[in-house]
Design a protein around this motif. Structure first.
Motif, PDB file in Angstrom:
ATOM      1  N   GLN A  63       6.877  -2.407  -3.816  1.00 21.31           N
ATOM      2  CA  GLN A  63       6.444  -2.073  -5.163  1.00 21.31           C
ATOM      3  C   GLN A  63       6.249  -0.561  -5.221  1.00 21.31           C
ATOM      4  OE1 GLN A  63       2.910  -4.113  -6.392  1.00 21.31           O
ATOM      5  NE2 GLN A  63       3.285  -3.696  -8.542  1.00 21.31           N
ATOM      6  N   ASP A  64       6.855   0.053  -6.232  1.00 16.68           N
ATOM      7  CA  ASP A  64       6.710   1.490  -6.449  1.00 16.68           C
ATOM      8  C   ASP A  64       5.503   1.681  -7.361  1.00 16.68           C
ATOM      9  OD1 ASP A  64       7.047   4.193  -6.616  1.00 16.68           O
ATOM     10  OD2 ASP A  64       9.011   4.120  -7.591  1.00 16.68           O
ATOM     11  N   THR A  65       4.488   2.373  -6.884  1.00 16.78           N
ATOM     12  CA  THR A  65       3.237   2.535  -7.634  1.00 16.78           C
ATOM     13  C   THR A  65       2.896   4.018  -7.774  1.00 16.78           C
ATOM     14  OG1 THR A  65       1.727   2.647  -5.754  1.00 16.78           O
ATOM     15  CG2 THR A  65       2.445   0.440  -6.433  1.00 16.78           C
ATOM     16  N   PRO A  66       1.933   4.340  -8.627  1.00 21.98           N
ATOM     17  CA  PRO A  66       1.482   5.735  -8.727  1.00 21.98           C
ATOM     18  C   PRO A  66       0.950   6.267  -7.391  1.00 21.98           C
ATOM     19  CG  PRO A  66       0.658   4.467 -10.588  1.00 21.98           C
ATOM     20  CD  PRO A  66       1.286   3.486  -9.631  1.00 21.98           C
ATOM     21  N   LYS A  67       0.565   5.371  -6.477  1.00 19.72           N
ATOM     22  CA  LYS A  67       0.069   5.771  -5.162  1.00 19.72           C
ATOM     23  C   LYS A  67       1.160   5.714  -4.095  1.00 19.72           C
ATOM     24  CE  LYS A  67      -4.232   6.790  -5.712  1.00 19.72           C
ATOM     25  NZ  LYS A  67      -4.822   8.026  -5.228  1.00 19.72           N
ATOM     26  N   GLY A  68       2.416   5.649  -4.521  1.00 19.81           N
ATOM     27  CA  GLY A  68       3.529   5.612  -3.569  1.00 19.81           C
ATOM     28  C   GLY A  68       4.078   4.213  -3.383  1.00 19.81           C
ATOM     29  N   ILE A  69       5.012   4.100  -2.466  1.00 16.13           N
ATOM     30  CA  ILE A  69       5.660   2.816  -2.172  1.00 16.13           C
ATOM     31  C   ILE A  69       4.712   1.929  -1.375  1.00 16.13           C
ATOM     32  CG2 ILE A  69       7.555   1.702  -0.894  1.00 16.13           C
ATOM     33  CD1 ILE A  69       8.586   3.154  -3.331  1.00 16.13           C
ATOM     34  N   MET A  70       4.589   0.681  -1.821  1.00 17.29           N
ATOM     35  CA  MET A  70       3.846  -0.339  -1.087  1.00 17.29           C
ATOM     36  C   MET A  70       4.877  -1.320  -0.548  1.00 17.29           C
ATOM     37  SD  MET A  70       0.665   0.537  -1.680  1.00 17.29           S
ATOM     38  CE  MET A  70      -0.097   1.662  -2.851  1.00 17.29           C
ATOM     39  N   HIS A  95       3.329  -3.032   5.764  1.00 15.65           N
ATOM     40  CA  HIS A  95       4.328  -2.253   6.496  1.00 15.65           C
ATOM     41  C   HIS A  95       4.226  -0.776   6.128  1.00 15.65           C
ATOM     42  CE1 HIS A  95       5.951  -6.160   7.485  1.00 15.65           C
ATOM     43  NE2 HIS A  95       5.962  -6.444   6.201  1.00 15.65           N
ATOM     44  N   LYS A  96       3.872  -0.510   4.853  1.00 14.51           N
ATOM     45  CA  LYS A  96       3.753   0.871   4.385  1.00 14.51           C
ATOM     46  C   LYS A  96       2.909   0.884   3.124  1.00 14.51           C
ATOM     47  CE  LYS A  96       6.464   4.785   2.721  1.00 14.51           C
ATOM     48  NZ  LYS A  96       7.763   5.255   2.278  1.00 14.51           N
ATOM     49  N   GLY A  97       2.082   1.902   2.986  1.00  9.00           N
ATOM     50  CA  GLY A  97       1.308   2.059   1.764  1.00  9.00           C
ATOM     51  C   GLY A  97      -0.166   1.801   1.962  1.00  9.00           C
ATOM     52  N   LEU A  98      -0.923   2.000   0.904  1.00  8.60           N
ATOM     53  CA  LEU A  98      -2.375   1.932   0.939  1.00  8.60           C
ATOM     54  C   LEU A  98      -2.939   0.559   0.598  1.00  8.60           C
ATOM     55  CD1 LEU A  98      -3.034   5.316  -0.921  1.00  8.60           C
ATOM     56  CD2 LEU A  98      -3.140   4.905   1.552  1.00  8.60           C
ATOM     57  N   ILE A  99      -2.077  -0.418   0.350  1.00  7.16           N
ATOM     58  CA  ILE A  99      -2.545  -1.750  -0.033  1.00  7.16           C
ATOM     59  C   ILE A  99      -3.355  -2.382   1.101  1.00  7.16           C
ATOM     60  CG2 ILE A  99      -0.387  -2.870   0.694  1.00  7.16           C
ATOM     61  CD1 ILE A  99      -0.812  -4.787  -1.703  1.00  7.16           C
ATOM     62  N   GLU A 100      -4.476  -2.986   0.739  1.00  6.22           N
ATOM     63  CA  GLU A 100      -5.344  -3.618   1.739  1.00  6.22           C
ATOM     64  C   GLU A 100      -5.515  -5.112   1.496  1.00  6.22           C
ATOM     65  OE1 GLU A 100      -8.743  -1.180   0.968  1.00  6.22           O
ATOM     66  OE2 GLU A 100      -8.205   0.207   2.570  1.00  6.22           O
ATOM     67  N   HIS A 101      -5.392  -5.525   0.250  1.00  3.85           N
ATOM     68  CA  HIS A 101      -5.561  -6.936  -0.108  1.00  3.85           C
ATOM     69  C   HIS A 101      -4.695  -7.216  -1.328  1.00  3.85           C
ATOM     70  CE1 HIS A 101      -7.378 -10.619  -1.684  1.00  3.85           C
ATOM     71  NE2 HIS A 101      -7.468  -9.994  -2.836  1.00  3.85           N
ATOM     72  N   GLN A 102      -4.112  -8.399  -1.387  1.00  2.00           N
ATOM     73  CA  GLN A 102      -3.346  -8.824  -2.555  1.00  2.00           C
ATOM     74  C   GLN A 102      -3.356 -10.334  -2.575  1.00  2.00           C
ATOM     75  OE1 GLN A 102      -0.227 -10.634  -2.504  1.00  2.00           O
ATOM     76  NE2 GLN A 102      -0.103 -10.639  -4.713  1.00  2.00           N
ATOM     77  N   SER A 103      -3.631 -10.916  -3.733  1.00  2.00           N
ATOM     78  CA  SER A 103      -3.477 -12.362  -3.872  1.00  2.00           C
ATOM     79  C   SER A 103      -3.056 -12.685  -5.294  1.00  2.00           C
ATOM     80  CB  SER A 103      -4.766 -13.112  -3.510  1.00  2.00           C
ATOM     81  OG  SER A 103      -5.759 -12.891  -4.476  1.00  2.00           O
ATOM     82  N   GLU A 127      -8.022   4.586  -1.566  1.00  2.00           N
ATOM     83  CA  GLU A 127      -7.910   5.835  -2.321  1.00  2.00           C
ATOM     84  C   GLU A 127      -7.394   5.649  -3.747  1.00  2.00           C
ATOM     85  OE1 GLU A 127      -5.623   8.585   0.061  1.00  2.00           O
ATOM     86  OE2 GLU A 127      -6.514   7.785   1.878  1.00  2.00           O
ATOM     87  N   THR A 128      -7.740   4.535  -4.366  1.00  2.00           N
ATOM     88  CA  THR A 128      -7.277   4.239  -5.724  1.00  2.00           C
ATOM     89  C   THR A 128      -8.451   3.746  -6.561  1.00  2.00           C
ATOM     90  OG1 THR A 128      -5.175   3.551  -4.771  1.00  2.00           O
ATOM     91  CG2 THR A 128      -5.563   2.959  -7.061  1.00  2.00           C
ATOM     92  N   LYS A 129      -8.564   4.258  -7.757  1.00  2.00           N
ATOM     93  CA  LYS A 129      -9.651   3.833  -8.652  1.00  2.00           C
ATOM     94  C   LYS A 129      -9.389   2.424  -9.168  1.00  2.00           C
ATOM     95  CE  LYS A 129     -10.670   8.465 -10.284  1.00  2.00           C
ATOM     96  NZ  LYS A 129     -10.628   9.393 -11.413  1.00  2.00           N
ATOM     97  N   PRO A 130     -10.450   1.607  -9.311  1.00  2.00           N
ATOM     98  CA  PRO A 130     -10.283   0.253  -9.850  1.00  2.00           C
ATOM     99  C   PRO A 130      -9.561   0.231 -11.205  1.00  2.00           C
ATOM    100  CG  PRO A 130     -12.472   0.493  -8.934  1.00  2.00           C
ATOM    101  CD  PRO A 130     -11.842   1.863  -8.901  1.00  2.00           C
ATOM    102  N   SER A 131      -9.786   1.238 -12.047  1.00  2.00           N
ATOM    103  CA  SER A 131      -9.127   1.257 -13.360  1.00  2.00           C
ATOM    104  C   SER A 131      -7.612   1.377 -13.232  1.00  2.00           C
ATOM    105  CB  SER A 131      -9.676   2.397 -14.220  1.00  2.00           C
ATOM    106  OG  SER A 131      -9.452   3.639 -13.592  1.00  2.00           O
ATOM    107  N   VAL A 132      -7.140   2.112 -12.227  1.00  2.00           N
ATOM    108  CA  VAL A 132      -5.693   2.243 -11.985  1.00  2.00           C
ATOM    109  C   VAL A 132      -5.134   0.902 -11.518  1.00  2.00           C
ATOM    110  CG1 VAL A 132      -3.930   3.350 -10.531  1.00  2.00           C
ATOM    111  CG2 VAL A 132      -5.826   4.705 -11.470  1.00  2.00           C
TER     112      VAL A 132
END
Length: 153
Positions: A63-70, A95-103, A127-132
């Motif tokens: 996924q391409d996000t404002p925080k880079g590729i996840m 594998h890459k990116g700042l993602i820590e949890h997803q469901s 490093e991402t605001k909840p609003s984003v």
């Protein structure tokens, strides 16, 4: 394989977010559920991601996000009970990116006009605001709902 997508939130000076929506489709739960089960790539694209590979019930997504590729892998489970279809995916590897949890949870059940579809997304990204994060989850859910409404007019 059905839906996997969405993720953005934070831990180190960040947060996490979730979004849930319920809507109705003028088609039976069995038809909607079967279509979702057989069209996971279309669902991922509609929600802003891309399927890189699939191995049984594990999907690797980008996924391409404002925080880079996840780049991450989720594990999917699908349960049919009576007239209800329940799909869940959970992050199992980054594998890459700042993602820590997803469901992702999707429930399709009977309604007066056809099917009630309930989708819940949650994610956390460093490093991402909840609003984003919430903005991205809202866009993912809107893409999912728009896709189903176009498919089952």
């Amino acid at each position: 394989a059905v839906i996997t997508m969405f993720a953005l939130s934070s831990s180190v000076f960040g947060g996490e977010s979730w979004h849930e929506k319920e809507f109705e489709i003028k088609e039976s739960p069995s038809v909607v559920s079967t279509w979702l089960k057989n069209n996971s790539k279309a669902v991922v694209i509609a929600t802003g991601g891309e399927v890189v590979s699939q191995d049984e019930n594990k999907l690797r997504l980008i996924q391409d996000t404002p925080k880079g590729i996840m780049d991450y892998t989720v594990e999917e489970t699908v349960v049919f009970e009576k007239d209800e279809y329940k799909y869940e995916s959970k992050l199992i590897e980054v594998h890459k990116g700042l993602i820590e949890h997803q469901s992702t949870t999707i429930v399709v059940s009977p309604s007066k006009i056809g099917s009630k579809v309930k989708i819940k997304l949650s994610a956390s990204v460093a490093e991402t605001k909840p609003s984003v994060i919430r903005g991205n989850l809202n866009r993912s859910i809107k893409g999912f709902q728009d896709m189903l409404e176009r498919k089952f007019r």
